[in-house]
Design a protein around this motif. Sequence first.
Motif, mmCIF file in Angstrom:
data_model
loop_
_atom_site.group_PDB
_atom_site.id
_atom_site.type_symbol
_atom_site.label_atom_id
_atom_site.label_comp_id
_atom_site.label_asym_id
_atom_site.label_seq_id
_atom_site.Cartn_x
_atom_site.Cartn_y
_atom_site.Cartn_z
ATOM 1 N N TYR A 5 -40.259 -15.114 54.494
ATOM 2 C CA TYR A 5 -40.983 -14.018 53.856
ATOM 3 C C TYR A 5 -41.355 -12.959 54.886
ATOM 4 N N GLY A 56 -38.700 -10.490 55.839
ATOM 5 C CA GLY A 56 -38.173 -9.518 54.884
ATOM 6 C C GLY A 56 -37.487 -10.117 53.671
ATOM 7 N N ASN A 65 -38.056 -10.989 50.569
ATOM 8 C CA ASN A 65 -39.312 -10.742 49.859
ATOM 9 C C ASN A 65 -39.359 -11.359 48.474
ATOM 10 N N SER A 83 -33.388 -10.426 49.748
ATOM 11 C CA SER A 83 -34.058 -9.349 50.460
ATOM 12 C C SER A 83 -33.670 -8.034 49.808
ATOM 13 N N ILE A 92 -40.994 -3.015 49.802
ATOM 14 C CA ILE A 92 -41.436 -4.101 50.661
ATOM 15 C C ILE A 92 -42.681 -3.637 51.375
ATOM 16 N N GLU A 117 -43.123 -4.074 55.468
ATOM 17 C CA GLU A 117 -41.924 -3.602 56.142
ATOM 18 C C GLU A 117 -42.128 -3.548 57.657
ATOM 19 N N GLN A 156 -48.560 -14.368 49.365
ATOM 20 C CA GLN A 156 -48.490 -13.193 48.507
ATOM 21 C C GLN A 156 -49.557 -13.221 47.425
ATOM 22 N N ASP A 171 -45.892 -4.657 43.390
ATOM 23 C CA ASP A 171 -46.285 -5.824 44.179
ATOM 24 C C ASP A 171 -46.305 -7.079 43.323
#
Lengths: 175, 197, 443
Positions: free
Chosen positions: A49, A52, A54, A90, C4, C7, C26, C261
Motif C-alpha cells: 500500500y 502505491g 492503492n 495500482s 492516490i 503519492e 486506510q 478516498d
Amino acid sequence: MSDETEEVAEESSEPEAEMAYGCPVSWSLDQKVIHPAAEAWKATAAALYLDGWNMCVDITAVDYLTFASNRQLPAGIAPERYEVVANFISHERRERIRARAQVSAADPVIDSLYEVFPGVDTLEREVFDMFGITFTGHPDLSRILMPETWEGHPLRKDFATGAIPVQFKGAPPAR
Amino acid sequence: MSLVQNVKDDGLAGLEHNFVTGQVENLVRWSRSRSSWPATFGLACCAIEMMATGGSHYDIARLGMEVFRASPRQADVMIVAGRVSQKMAPVLRQIYDQMMEPKWVISMGVCASSGGMFNNYAIVQGVDQIVPVDVYAPGCPPGPETLLHAIETLHTQIETGEIMRRREANGGAGAGIIVEQRDGQGESSMITLGSKR
Amino acid sequence: MTIIENENETIDAAESVDVVASEASQLHKLPRRNAVLRMSEVRAAELVDSPLAGENDQTMLVNMGPAHPSTHGVLRLMLELDGETVRRSKHVIGYLHTGMEKTAENLTYLQGPTNVTRMDYAAPFFNELAFSLTVEKLLDVEIPERATWIRMLMSEMNRISSHLLFMATNGMDLGAVSMMIYGWREREQVLRFFEMVTGLRMNHNYIRPGGVAADLPDGWRDEVLALMDMLPPRLEEYDILMTGQPIWRDRLQGVGNFTADEAIALSATGPILRSTGVPWDLRRDMPYLAYDQVEFDVVVGTYGDCFDRYAIRLNEIRESMRIVRQIVDQMPKGDYRVQDTKVTPPPRARIDESMEALIHHFKIFTEGFKVPEGEAYVAVESPRGELGCYIVSDGSSKPYRMHFRGPSFVNLQSMSHMMADSLLADGVAIISSVDPILGEVDR
C-alpha cells in the motif's frame, strides 16, 4: 514515487534472486506474483500500500488438497493445503500484482487486511465461509453466502458437490 | 325510471344494456383467470425475462396481470422466476404461506423446476419440494413467449378447475415428491417442508 | 485529481516489511465506517422478536428484503432506523448462492461459459469474455482478429443493454414507472440483435475459449446500424423525461454522496468509482481485446452522488454507441475462432466425411481439451466494474479452481457508507444507483 521504489523495481527485474517487498517473486504468464509468508501477510500488504498499490481488488483462496501435479512455487516456500490469493492494483502505474500466501491445514489462520484495505471486508468473509480460513482482526467474520446454521465449507475439496442423482419420478407409464 | 319498471313496461326492449346469463361458478372462474395478479418474486435470470414480459412488446397487461404486487397478501399467482437456494427456500415458503387462497404457482425456468444445470449443494432441486406448483415453464431462461404460454395454461386450469378447491388436504406440502437433500447437513439446517419454520 | 492520496509519501520503511500497520491503514478515509451494522442474523432475529427492539429504545431494526421490489432481486438489508433516518445498515446476501464456483470444477473448459454466463445475467457476455480470456491466457493462444472484434461488438452492445436495464429499474425504483416501459422497449431491440447472432436472448454461451461460437450472421451490419440510429432520439427522450426534470434531480442530487478516498478504500470499481471523479476504466487503462484501437471517452462524475451515477451510465450508452460504430467500420475479415485443432472442434461439414474429424469432435466435447497447469487472473470492465476471473489449472481438462471477482459483490460494501444518516426513501435511490445484480453477488 520515490527512489526506493525504483530500486525495488530494478531488483525484481533481475532474473536470479527475485525478491520484492521481502518476498520471493514468481512470474505466472507475465503476471507478477509475490509469495509472502503467512505471518508477514499483513505487513506485506502494508508495504504494498505504501508503495502505491492503492487498491486490493480481490481476495480468494484455493484448496490444494487433491492437486495432482507439482505446484510451482519459488524456492523457500513450502506448499501448504490452502493458499490465500490477493490481487492488488495500482491506479497510478496501471499495473497489477498478486500475492499468494500458504496457509496450513492444521491451523488455517491468517491476518486480515481490513485495516490496510477496508474493501476486503466481504471478500474475506466469503473466503471464511467457503474455505473456513480465519482472518484475525476482521471486524465481523461471519458466514456471508451460506445460511448461518450451515455446516462445512463448500469450496473445500473434501466437501461433496452435493449432486443428487437425477431420476424421473412420477412419470406417466409408457404407452 | 328504474330498470325493473322499464322491463315491465316494454319487455326485453326496455333494456338499456345487454345481459348475459350464466352460472356463478363460470363467472367466478372467468374473473379469477382474467385478473390473476402475480407476486413479485424475481430471483435470477428468469426475473429479467419476467420483467421483459411486463414490457410493452409482450405486454402482460393483455392477460390482466400487469399489476405485480409487492405484498403477497394482494397476489394470486406466484411466479418463481429463477434458482431457489437453500437459504432462500424458507423465505419462499413463508411468502407462499402469506398469500391468500386461492393461489397458484408457476415455476419459471429449469432451475426452479428441477435445479437445472446447478445440481449442487446450494440449489434446491425443484421448487415443488417446497410449494405446490401448477405450471412448469421450461427454458433457461424461458422467453417471454414461453412464460405467456405458461400463463395461458394456468388460466385454462383456473377456468376448468373447481372454485372451492383448497390445498389444505395435503398440508400444502407440494407435489408429494421429496428429495433427500442433506449434503452432510444436520437436522437444524434442513428445510422443513410444509411448515413455516 | 486525487487518485492516490499518499503519492508523495516516502516509503523509507518499505524494505523492512515490519512496517507499523497503522501508518498504512486506510480506515481514516472512511469517516462513516461505523454506519456498517455488525450484527448476526440470529441476533437480529432475537431483537426483532423482542418487544423493545434496537440497541436502545431510540432506534428500530427493520428488515428490507429479500423479497422486496426495489432491491433488484433477493438483496436483504438490515437497517437501524432512527425515525425515518438510516443510522446503520448491513446487507445480507447469499439468497441466490448457486455454487457456481464449485460446479465449475466439474465442467470442462468448453462447458465453462455455459456456467459463468448465468452469473451477471444482465451482462452475460462479460462473464463469458472474462472466462475465455483467462483460459486463453493459460493456453497461451492468440485468437483471430475477427473474433476479437466480434467480442468487442457483443460486449459493447451488452453494455448498452445492461445500462438500459439500469435506466428502466432505476426509474421504476424512484416512481418513474413509465421509464421502466421505455427502458424495456429499447432493451428488447438490443436483445433481438443478440438473438439474431447467438440464438438466445440471454445466457448466450457465445464467447468461448478460442473465439466465438459462430460467425456474425448476414445482415448484422444493417441490424446494428438500425439500432444505432434508433437509440439517440430515445436517449434524448430519457433526458427530457428524467435528466432535466426537477423531481428527478431532487430525488438524486446530493443523495448517496461518496468520495474518491472512500471508493478506493472500499475497492469500488466501475461507475461508482468513476462517479467520484476517478477516471479508471480498464478498457482505457489496461486495454484488453482491441480497445486501444478505438476511440472513446471515460465518463466521470464530480460529486459522487446518485445523479452522477445515473448520468454516467446514460452517457456510457452514448460512448458505447461510438465504439460500436467504429467496430462496424473496422470489422476485419477472417476466422471467428482459432484454427488450433487442440482447442477448436472441426467444421461441421468435415465430420460427415472424415472419421478422424468425428473422433476429434467427439473427444473435444466429451473429454475437453487439456490446459497447461498454472494460474491466471484476467479482468475486464463490465458495466458494473472490474469483473475478474481467476483460474487455477492442474493440467487436466477441468479447472482446478475457478473464482470470479464480481464487481457488484464488492461494490455493495459502499452502500452502508452512502446510506449513513440518509432518509429511508433515499436508501432506495442508493440501492438502485449501486446497480447490484444479485446473481453475480452470490454466484
